[in-house]
Design a protein around this motif. Structure first.
Motif, PDB file in Angstrom:
ATOM      1  N   MET A 294       0.835  -1.197   0.000  1.00 45.16           N
ATOM      2  CA  MET A 294       0.000   0.000   0.000  1.00 45.16           C
ATOM      3  C   MET A 294       0.876   1.257   0.000  1.00 45.16           C
ATOM      4  N   ILE A 295       0.380   2.251  -0.682  1.00 46.28           N
ATOM      5  CA  ILE A 295       1.038   3.553  -0.699  1.00 46.28           C
ATOM      6  C   ILE A 295       0.276   4.426   0.297  1.00 46.28           C
ATOM      7  N   LYS A 296       1.007   5.029   1.220  1.00 47.97           N
ATOM      8  CA  LYS A 296       0.389   5.907   2.211  1.00 47.97           C
ATOM      9  C   LYS A 296       0.873   7.323   1.968  1.00 47.97           C
ATOM     10  N   LEU A 297      -0.078   8.267   1.972  1.00 45.77           N
ATOM     11  CA  LEU A 297       0.289   9.674   1.866  1.00 45.77           C
ATOM     12  C   LEU A 297      -0.658  10.495   2.712  1.00 45.77           C
ATOM     13  N   THR A 298      -0.210  11.678   3.057  1.00 49.97           N
ATOM     14  CA  THR A 298      -0.998  12.564   3.910  1.00 49.97           C
ATOM     15  C   THR A 298      -1.543  13.702   3.059  1.00 49.97           C
ATOM     16  N   VAL A 299      -2.838  13.963   3.211  1.00 50.38           N
ATOM     17  CA  VAL A 299      -3.511  15.022   2.472  1.00 50.38           C
ATOM     18  C   VAL A 299      -4.033  16.049   3.467  1.00 50.38           C
ATOM     19  N   ILE A 300      -3.698  17.301   3.217  1.00 56.60           N
ATOM     20  CA  ILE A 300      -4.235  18.412   4.007  1.00 56.60           C
ATOM     21  C   ILE A 300      -5.206  19.167   3.105  1.00 56.60           C
ATOM     22  N   ASP A 301      -6.463  19.245   3.531  1.00 58.65           N
ATOM     23  CA  ASP A 301      -7.483  19.921   2.739  1.00 58.65           C
ATOM     24  C   ASP A 301      -7.365  21.440   2.926  1.00 58.65           C
ATOM     25  N   ARG A 302      -8.165  22.171   2.184  1.00 55.19           N
ATOM     26  CA  ARG A 302      -8.120  23.642   2.234  1.00 55.19           C
ATOM     27  C   ARG A 302      -8.430  24.185   3.625  1.00 55.19           C
ATOM     28  N   ASP A 303      -9.213  23.426   4.413  1.00 54.51           N
ATOM     29  CA  ASP A 303      -9.564  23.871   5.771  1.00 54.51           C
ATOM     30  C   ASP A 303      -8.551  23.376   6.810  1.00 54.51           C
ATOM     31  N   ASP A 304      -7.400  22.881   6.347  1.00 60.42           N
ATOM     32  CA  ASP A 304      -6.302  22.369   7.180  1.00 60.42           C
ATOM     33  C   ASP A 304      -6.622  21.047   7.877  1.00 60.42           C
ATOM     34  N   THR A 305      -7.708  20.372   7.460  1.00 57.58           N
ATOM     35  CA  THR A 305      -7.988  19.028   7.941  1.00 57.58           C
ATOM     36  C   THR A 305      -6.953  18.086   7.336  1.00 57.58           C
ATOM     37  N   GLU A 306      -6.308  17.290   8.181  1.00 57.62           N
ATOM     38  CA  GLU A 306      -5.251  16.393   7.731  1.00 57.62           C
ATOM     39  C   GLU A 306      -5.722  14.948   7.834  1.00 57.62           C
ATOM     40  N   GLN A 307      -5.463  14.168   6.778  1.00 60.55           N
ATOM     41  CA  GLN A 307      -5.885  12.771   6.761  1.00 60.55           C
ATOM     42  C   GLN A 307      -4.860  11.945   5.990  1.00 60.55           C
ATOM     43  N   GLU A 308      -4.552  10.756   6.510  1.00 62.66           N
ATOM     44  CA  GLU A 308      -3.689   9.833   5.775  1.00 62.66           C
ATOM     45  C   GLU A 308      -4.580   8.949   4.920  1.00 62.66           C
ATOM     46  N   ILE A 309      -4.212   8.799   3.651  1.00 67.21           N
ATOM     47  CA  ILE A 309      -4.961   7.885   2.797  1.00 67.21           C
ATOM     48  C   ILE A 309      -4.030   6.771   2.325  1.00 67.21           C
ATOM     49  N   GLU A 310      -4.623   5.609   2.088  1.00 61.27           N
ATOM     50  CA  GLU A 310      -3.889   4.453   1.600  1.00 61.27           C
ATOM     51  C   GLU A 310      -4.410   4.097   0.221  1.00 61.27           C
ATOM     52  N   ILE A 311      -3.477   3.832  -0.687  1.00 69.64           N
ATOM     53  CA  ILE A 311      -3.812   3.535  -2.070  1.00 69.64           C
ATOM     54  C   ILE A 311      -3.141   2.220  -2.448  1.00 69.64           C
ATOM     55  N   PRO A 312      -3.862   1.299  -3.075  1.00 67.95           N
ATOM     56  CA  PRO A 312      -3.217   0.059  -3.526  1.00 67.95           C
ATOM     57  C   PRO A 312      -2.110   0.357  -4.538  1.00 67.95           C
ATOM     58  N   THR A 313      -1.013  -0.368  -4.455  1.00 69.61           N
ATOM     59  CA  THR A 313       0.127  -0.118  -5.345  1.00 69.61           C
ATOM     60  C   THR A 313      -0.179  -0.440  -6.798  1.00 69.61           C
ATOM     61  N   ASP A 314      -1.144  -1.305  -7.049  1.00 69.78           N
ATOM     62  CA  ASP A 314      -1.422  -1.723  -8.426  1.00 69.78           C
ATOM     63  C   ASP A 314      -2.549  -0.931  -9.092  1.00 69.78           C
ATOM     64  N   ILE A 315      -2.965   0.162  -8.491  1.00 68.65           N
ATOM     65  CA  ILE A 315      -4.043   0.975  -9.047  1.00 68.65           C
ATOM     66  C   ILE A 315      -3.488   1.781 -10.223  1.00 68.65           C
ATOM     67  N   ASN A 316      -4.255   1.884 -11.280  1.00 65.58           N
ATOM     68  CA  ASN A 316      -3.783   2.585 -12.472  1.00 65.58           C
ATOM     69  C   ASN A 316      -4.465   3.952 -12.575  1.00 65.58           C
ATOM     70  N   LEU A 317      -4.181   4.814 -11.604  1.00 59.64           N
ATOM     71  CA  LEU A 317      -4.781   6.146 -11.545  1.00 59.64           C
ATOM     72  C   LEU A 317      -3.709   7.189 -11.279  1.00 59.64           C
ATOM     73  N   ASN A 318      -4.083   8.460 -11.469  1.00 63.08           N
ATOM     74  CA  ASN A 318      -3.196   9.542 -11.034  1.00 63.08           C
ATOM     75  C   ASN A 318      -3.716  10.076  -9.698  1.00 63.08           C
ATOM     76  N   LEU A 319      -2.939  10.934  -9.079  1.00 65.41           N
ATOM     77  CA  LEU A 319      -3.295  11.431  -7.744  1.00 65.41           C
ATOM     78  C   LEU A 319      -4.597  12.227  -7.765  1.00 65.41           C
ATOM     79  N   MET A 320      -4.853  12.974  -8.821  1.00 62.27           N
ATOM     80  CA  MET A 320      -6.096  13.735  -8.917  1.00 62.27           C
ATOM     81  C   MET A 320      -7.302  12.796  -8.872  1.00 62.27           C
ATOM     82  N   GLU A 321      -7.243  11.687  -9.604  1.00 63.90           N
ATOM     83  CA  GLU A 321      -8.346  10.725  -9.624  1.00 63.90           C
ATOM     84  C   GLU A 321      -8.550  10.095  -8.245  1.00 63.90           C
ATOM     85  N   VAL A 322      -7.447   9.812  -7.558  1.00 60.82           N
ATOM     86  CA  VAL A 322      -7.534   9.245  -6.207  1.00 60.82           C
ATOM     87  C   VAL A 322      -8.156  10.253  -5.239  1.00 60.82           C
ATOM     88  N   LEU A 323      -7.758  11.515  -5.343  1.00 65.41           N
ATOM     89  CA  LEU A 323      -8.312  12.546  -4.457  1.00 65.41           C
ATOM     90  C   LEU A 323      -9.818  12.713  -4.692  1.00 65.41           C
TER      91      LEU A 323
END
Length: 106
Positions: A1-30
């Motif tokens: 799994m790929i783990k990354l941290t996303v901070i939204d415009r309101d400064d809410t912070e969340q870690e998301i996990e993405i499968p390594t074999d997914i064929n998407l870009n970061l925009m699509e995942v967001l």
């Protein structure tokens, strides 16, 4: 799994996990993770509405290509740590990065 941290415009912070074999870009995942990303051009690096600021891990990402640089140059708030989420392919390079969503809201 790929783990990354996303901070939204309101400064809410969340870690998301993405499968390594997914064929998407970061925009699509967001978008799939229900972040409010406009993505007007659908991921073609033509609108810059998926602008993100890379707070941690910029050095591990693939180099910025000319089309992405051209779009980032149109943004008044873009910096050297800015990227377009649509141009970041989901792969191991994204593991551990921290981003802040900067683009226009949908």
């Amino acid at each position: 799994m790929i783990k990354l941290t996303v901070i939204d415009r309101d400064d809410t912070e969340q870690e998301i996990e993405i499968p390594t074999d997914i064929n998407l870009n970061l925009m699509e995942v967001l978008k799939a993770s229900e972040y409010n990303i406009l993505a007007t051009c659908g991921g073609m690096a033509l609108c810059a509405t998926c602008h993100v600021q890379v707070l941690e891990g910029l050095e591990q990402l693939a180099d910025v290509q000319d089309a992405e640089l051209d779009m980032l140059d149109t943004l008044p708030d873009a910096g050297t740590d800015s990227r377009l989420a649509c141009q970041l392919k989901v792969n191991e390079q994204l593991n551990g990065i921290k981003i802040k969503i900067r683009g226009e809201e949908a």
